[in-house]
Motif scaffolding. Structure first.
Motif, PDB file in Angstrom:
ATOM      1  N   PRO A  36       0.801  -1.290   0.042  1.00  0.00           N
ATOM      2  CA  PRO A  36       0.115   0.094   0.043  1.00  0.00           C
ATOM      3  C   PRO A  36       0.738   1.366   0.180  1.00  0.00           C
ATOM      4  CG  PRO A  36      -0.040  -0.986   2.090  1.00  0.00           C
ATOM      5  CD  PRO A  36       0.849  -1.984   1.070  1.00  0.00           C
ATOM      6  N   ALA A  37       0.501   2.295  -0.262  1.00  0.00           N
ATOM      7  CA  ALA A  37       1.023   3.634  -0.141  1.00  0.00           C
ATOM      8  C   ALA A  37       1.468   3.953   1.101  1.00  0.00           C
ATOM      9  CB  ALA A  37      -0.116   4.511  -0.902  1.00  0.00           C
ATOM     10  N   PRO A  38       2.506   4.511   1.417  1.00  0.00           N
ATOM     11  CA  PRO A  38       2.924   5.034   2.728  1.00  0.00           C
ATOM     12  C   PRO A  38       1.810   5.902   3.186  1.00  0.00           C
ATOM     13  CG  PRO A  38       4.748   5.722   1.057  1.00  0.00           C
ATOM     14  CD  PRO A  38       3.339   5.058   0.510  1.00  0.00           C
ATOM     15  N   ASP A  65       8.062   8.773   6.764  1.00  0.00           N
ATOM     16  CA  ASP A  65       9.177   8.102   6.702  1.00  0.00           C
ATOM     17  C   ASP A  65       8.936   6.537   6.499  1.00  0.00           C
ATOM     18  OD1 ASP A  65       8.142   7.523   9.109  1.00  0.00           O
ATOM     19  OD2 ASP A  65      10.189   7.591  10.190  1.00  0.00           O
ATOM     20  N   GLU A  66       7.530   6.228   6.100  1.00  0.00           N
ATOM     21  CA  GLU A  66       7.527   4.849   5.742  1.00  0.00           C
ATOM     22  C   GLU A  66       8.160   4.156   4.656  1.00  0.00           C
ATOM     23  OE1 GLU A  66       3.350   1.970   5.419  1.00  0.00           O
ATOM     24  OE2 GLU A  66       3.289   3.970   5.669  1.00  0.00           O
ATOM     25  N   ARG A 100      13.226  -3.334   1.960  1.00  0.00           N
ATOM     26  CA  ARG A 100      12.251  -3.739   2.907  1.00  0.00           C
ATOM     27  C   ARG A 100      12.679  -4.033   4.393  1.00  0.00           C
ATOM     28  NH1 ARG A 100       9.257  -8.863   0.156  1.00  0.00           N
ATOM     29  NH2 ARG A 100       8.493  -9.017   2.203  1.00  0.00           N
ATOM     30  N   PRO A 101      13.129  -2.910   4.921  1.00  0.00           N
ATOM     31  CA  PRO A 101      13.352  -2.818   6.208  1.00  0.00           C
ATOM     32  C   PRO A 101      12.231  -3.634   7.186  1.00  0.00           C
ATOM     33  CG  PRO A 101      13.794  -0.551   5.539  1.00  0.00           C
ATOM     34  CD  PRO A 101      12.851  -1.655   4.232  1.00  0.00           C
ATOM     35  N   ARG A 102      12.751  -4.613   8.127  1.00  0.00           N
ATOM     36  CA  ARG A 102      11.634  -5.005   9.135  1.00  0.00           C
ATOM     37  C   ARG A 102      10.882  -4.190   9.884  1.00  0.00           C
ATOM     38  NH1 ARG A 102      16.244  -8.818   9.547  1.00  0.00           N
ATOM     39  NH2 ARG A 102      15.910 -10.721   8.513  1.00  0.00           N
ATOM     40  N   ASN A 103      11.233  -3.026  10.059  1.00  0.00           N
ATOM     41  CA  ASN A 103      10.489  -2.141  11.054  1.00  0.00           C
ATOM     42  C   ASN A 103       9.661  -1.226  10.047  1.00  0.00           C
ATOM     43  OD1 ASN A 103      12.292  -0.472   9.848  1.00  0.00           O
ATOM     44  ND2 ASN A 103      13.090   0.280  11.724  1.00  0.00           N
ATOM     45  N   GLY A 104       9.517  -1.600   8.606  1.00  0.00           N
ATOM     46  CA  GLY A 104       8.759  -0.825   7.635  1.00  0.00           C
ATOM     47  C   GLY A 104       9.155   0.512   7.542  1.00  0.00           C
TER      48      GLY A 104
END
Length: 552
Positions: free
Chosen positions: A123-125, A129-130, A161-165
């Motif tokens: 989905p869009a941020p 900073d997402e 794809r950082p795990r924290n998103g």
């Protein structure tokens, strides 16, 4: 790395990074190092996907390692992106220190280039900073340069794809840069090790090939059926023998230890030393004689090859020695048959004329012109000095002639027997009564008489004199350094030898001999000299009563 504001998490991340970087530097191969770099970005830095793009020798980048998604790994591993496309990617977007971040709002322009990549949906941020699925983060890896500067580009580490998103903050960016810096060092070291291993493998193969070549040369050298030697070239020890094979030792009858004490110049026949020196200096082939241990000489064909070092120039001579004694013996036999009488073994007419002509030149020595004139007049020949047919312009007696400066002129002694002058005497001998022996007792008896006469004539002259058979029962003796009285005495002694009884076909027979003495001098041809001696012989034969000719 999930809660960057908590110091204990950062310490844990540092510990994790330290462990991963230690693993990178202990990997056993370049491929293992690259995979460790990709795995560490996923395991220690908190990204779900990581890809190592390695610069190839041609400048393009290949996907060399992938971690985090087996499907994506199978899709793009081994695929190549052009250097031009990668340079465009690294030049656009946001510069986060040494990192390059291309947000999804700009990345669409890269969808059609040739860099291998994977696509993820999402989905869009919802906040600033997402992380968006189309965001791209690249960490270039540069080889360490002098003074801590960056060297050449080794590759690019791509993470997603950082795990924290969320997009990495200051700590995450610093950690990725530090990790990339250490990864570049590990890849450089792995590449050096790989190159060194390849070099060692290549060196070992070359050494094996060299050892095999040396062994092949050793066997070819040692077991060659003909003689082989290695000798020094140049310097004070030029030509000294360093190594010989068994065939050469057997040929010369000398052990290998003794051969190393010699140079080829020590072994060659004195008459062949010039040929050896020319061959040694230039390489090539020569036929000469080498001395054996028993003092005899053997004819060999000697072929030298100059073995050179590319840096230092000529190093030594590889010498091949082939025994040609049998061939030389046949050649000498053929040459002897061509120049000697088959019955008596004496020089034949052609050899006699060649030896006589070698002593004469067209022009008599000017200081002896008066003597030459008197000799010619005595034998009925025109004075050579006055004959223009030789093509010389005869000048004063003191004039010198360059064409014969090297020549020792042959002159006839004066008519006065007491003047002590010496010359080249030509004694023409014709047997008396020989025809009757052939007619009465056959050709075998005649041949036996000729053989014995030849033996007696050869026995009665000095070493260096020539006894030749012209044909039939005619013989000629060339005796140099005789005065007129000496020549007369020699003719008498030889005649007395010939008239002694000869055993032929079981019976004793006798022949007589008539001698004519001629004198050779420059200005006459060989035929003229022989003709003058022949005429003197007939004068002497006619002067004796017929009944006394055979018995003397």
């Amino acid at each position: 790395m999930e809660t960057e504001s908590e110091p204990y998490v950062r310490l844990a991340s540092l510990r994790q990074l330290h462990r991963v970087m230690a693993e990178m530097n202990t990997a056993r191969s370049l491929a293992d190092t690259l995979q460790t770099v990709a795995d560490g970005a996923v395991g220690a830095l908190g990204y779900e996907l990581a890809c190592v793009n390695l610069v190839r020798p041609d400048g393009d980048l290949v996907v060399a390692a992938f971690a985090g998604n087996p499907a994506a790994e199978a899709l793009i591993t081994g695929r190549v992106g052009s250097r031009e496309s990668w340079d465009r990617r690294l030049a656009m977007g946001e510069q986060w220190g040494s990192l390059v971040f291309i947000p999804h709002t700009e990345g669409w322009v890269l969808d059609d280039d040739d860099v291998p990549q994977w696509y993820t949906d999402g989905p869009a941020p919802r906040f600033e900073d997402e992380w968006h699925p189309a965001d791209r983060l690249f960490a270039p890896m540069y080889a360490p340069g002098p003074g801590g500067s960056s060297g050449e580009l080794l590759g690019v580490l791509s993470v997603d794809r950082p795990r924290n998103g969320r997009r990495p903050g200051a700590w995450g960016r610093e950690a990725l840069q530090m990790y990339t810096f250490q990864a570049a060092i590990a890849i450089s070291n792995a590449r050096l090790r790989s190159n060194m291993q390849r070099a060692l493998v290549r060196l070992e193969r070359e050494q094996q090939a060299l050892r095999a070549s040396e062994e092949s040369f050793r066997q070819a050298f040692e077991y060659a059926p003909s003689g082989m030697a290695i000798a020094e070239m140049g310097g004070e020890q030029h030509g000294r023998i360093l190594r010989t094979n068994d065939a050469l030792c057997r040929l010369l009858g000398r052990p290998a230890s003794a051969m190393r004490r010699y140079a080829f110049s020590d072994l060659v026949h004195p008459e062949d030393i010039g040929t050896l020196l020319r061959t040694s200096a230039e390489g090539g082939r020569a036929e000469l004689r080498l001395g054996r241990r028993d003092g005899t000489y053997v004819w060999v064909s000697l072929r030298n090859s100059v073995v050179a070092d590319a840096a230092d120039g000529p190093r030594f001579l590889l010498t091949h020695v082939e025994d040609i004694e049998e061939r030389k013996r046949r050649e000498l036999q053929l040459a002897h048959r061509a120049s000697h009488d088959s019955l008596t073994g004496l020089p034949n007419s052609a050899e006699l004329r060649a030896r006589l002509a070698a002593r004469l030149c067209q022009r008599p020595q000017s200081l002896h012109s008066a003597t030459a004139d008197s000799i010619d007049a005595a034998y009925g020949h025109p004075a050579v000095h006055d004959t223009p047919s030789h093509g010389f312009d005869y000048g004063p007696a003191a004039e010198t002639y360059d064409a014969y400066d090297h020549h020792v002129h042959t002159v006839a002694p004066e008519s006065d027997p007491d003047d002590g002058a010496k010359g080249l005497a030509v004694l023409f001998c014709d047997l008396d009564g020989f025809k009757s022996i052939n007619d009465r007792f056959g050709h075998n008896a005649g041949d036996a008489v000729l053989i014995e006469v030849a033996r007696r004539l050869s026995r009665g002259v000095r070493d260096g004199d020539t006894v030749a058979r012209l044909g039939g029962d005619e013989f000629v003796i060339l005796a140099n350094g005789l005065g007129r009285a000496d020549a007369q005495d020699l003719a008498v002694r030889l005649r007395n030898e010939i008239i002694q009884p000869i055993r032929a076909e079981g019976r004793a027979v006798r022949v007589g001999a008539s001698f004519g003495i001629g004198w050779a001098h420059c200005g006459m041809t060989a035929d003229e000299v022989l003709k003058s001696a022949d005429e003197r012989m007939y004068v002497e034969k006619r002067s004796r009563p017929k009944q006394h000719r055979r018995a003397g």
